[in-house]
Design a protein around this motif. Structure first.
Motif, mmCIF file in Angstrom:
data_model
loop_
_atom_site.group_PDB
_atom_site.id
_atom_site.type_symbol
_atom_site.label_atom_id
_atom_site.label_comp_id
_atom_site.label_asym_id
_atom_site.label_seq_id
_atom_site.Cartn_x
_atom_site.Cartn_y
_atom_site.Cartn_z
ATOM 1 N N THR A 1 -31.201 9.326 0.924
ATOM 2 C CA THR A 1 -30.572 8.013 0.900
ATOM 3 C C THR A 1 -31.306 7.178 -0.125
ATOM 4 O O THR A 1 -32.507 6.918 0.013
ATOM 5 C CB THR A 1 -30.635 7.342 2.290
ATOM 6 N N PRO B 1 -35.552 8.992 2.590
ATOM 7 C CA PRO B 1 -35.231 7.723 1.932
ATOM 8 C C PRO B 1 -36.013 7.596 0.622
ATOM 9 O O PRO B 1 -37.200 7.931 0.561
ATOM 10 C CB PRO B 1 -35.702 6.674 2.953
ATOM 11 N N GLU C 1 -33.618 14.253 6.234
ATOM 12 C CA GLU C 1 -33.218 12.950 5.701
ATOM 13 C C GLU C 1 -34.418 12.330 5.008
ATOM 14 O O GLU C 1 -35.495 12.238 5.602
ATOM 15 C CB GLU C 1 -32.707 12.047 6.817
ATOM 16 N N LYS D 1 -29.942 15.094 3.357
ATOM 17 C CA LYS D 1 -29.483 13.924 2.608
ATOM 18 C C LYS D 1 -30.680 13.127 2.090
ATOM 19 O O LYS D 1 -31.669 12.982 2.778
ATOM 20 C CB LYS D 1 -28.648 13.003 3.476
ATOM 21 N N THR E 1 -25.896 8.061 -1.473
ATOM 22 C CA THR E 1 -26.367 9.251 -0.781
ATOM 23 C C THR E 1 -26.271 10.445 -1.719
ATOM 24 O O THR E 1 -25.252 10.642 -2.374
ATOM 25 C CB THR E 1 -25.529 9.522 0.478
#
Length: 165
Positions: free
Chosen positions: A163, A74, A72, A161, A143
């Motif tokens: 974000t 960001p 993940e 992912k 996303t």
């Protein structure tokens, strides 16, 4: 060559030439998956980035546990990221950026065309122990998914992912 395409091609060449150093596979055409003709207009997954506009570098490790680390990431809308991708496993792995629907469709095509190698601006394929890079600009909030589309890898959980906030 029309002018807008020529400008886009020239703007992404530095990113592609840097990223291609880690590719171990020759390019092929896959109907419906030719990211090289993307316009500079914002897309839900973003666009190939200009290495001169990189705002941050993110290191991603791929391994034989069928995981990305980190899984993940960001980022801020408009940010251009240089992904330094390391294959720490013994198998070939890849990182492909897209929507989950497109990634699943592409993974199905890869199973049907076993052994066919490909290279697109939204991906990098690395042999065991290799390091490569990918520069990508994330245009819109939301996303964005990434996965390894080598048959069986995504199904085993090799997904992640980004974000975009």
């Amino acid at each position: 060559m029309n002018r807008p395409f020529a400008i886009l091609a020239l703007s992404i060449l530095p990113a592609l030439s840097w990223a291609s150093g880690g590719h171990d596979a020759p390019a092929h055409g896959m109907p419906g998956h030719d990211m090289s003709t993307m316009s500079a207009a914002p897309s839900t997954i973003g666009r190939p980035g200009d290495s001169a506009q990189v705002t941050r570098t993110v290191e991603i490790k791929m391994d034989d546990s069928m995981r990305f680390t980190p899984a993940e990431i960001p980022v801020k809308a408009g940010e251009t990221i240089r992904f330094v991708v390391k294959n720490t496993g013994r198998l070939m792995h890849e990182m492909v950026i897209g929507t989950m629907a497109d990634l699943k469709e592409h993974a199905m095509e890869m199973r049907k065309m076993s052994g066919v190698k490909h290279a697109e601006p939204n991906m990098i394929t690395l042999a065991a122990g290799k390091i490569g890079g990918l520069v990508w600009t994330f245009d819109q909030t939301g996303t964005v998914d990434f996965a390894c589309l080598i048959p069986g890898h995504m199904e085993a959980g090799m997904v992640g992912k980004v974000t975009v906030g």
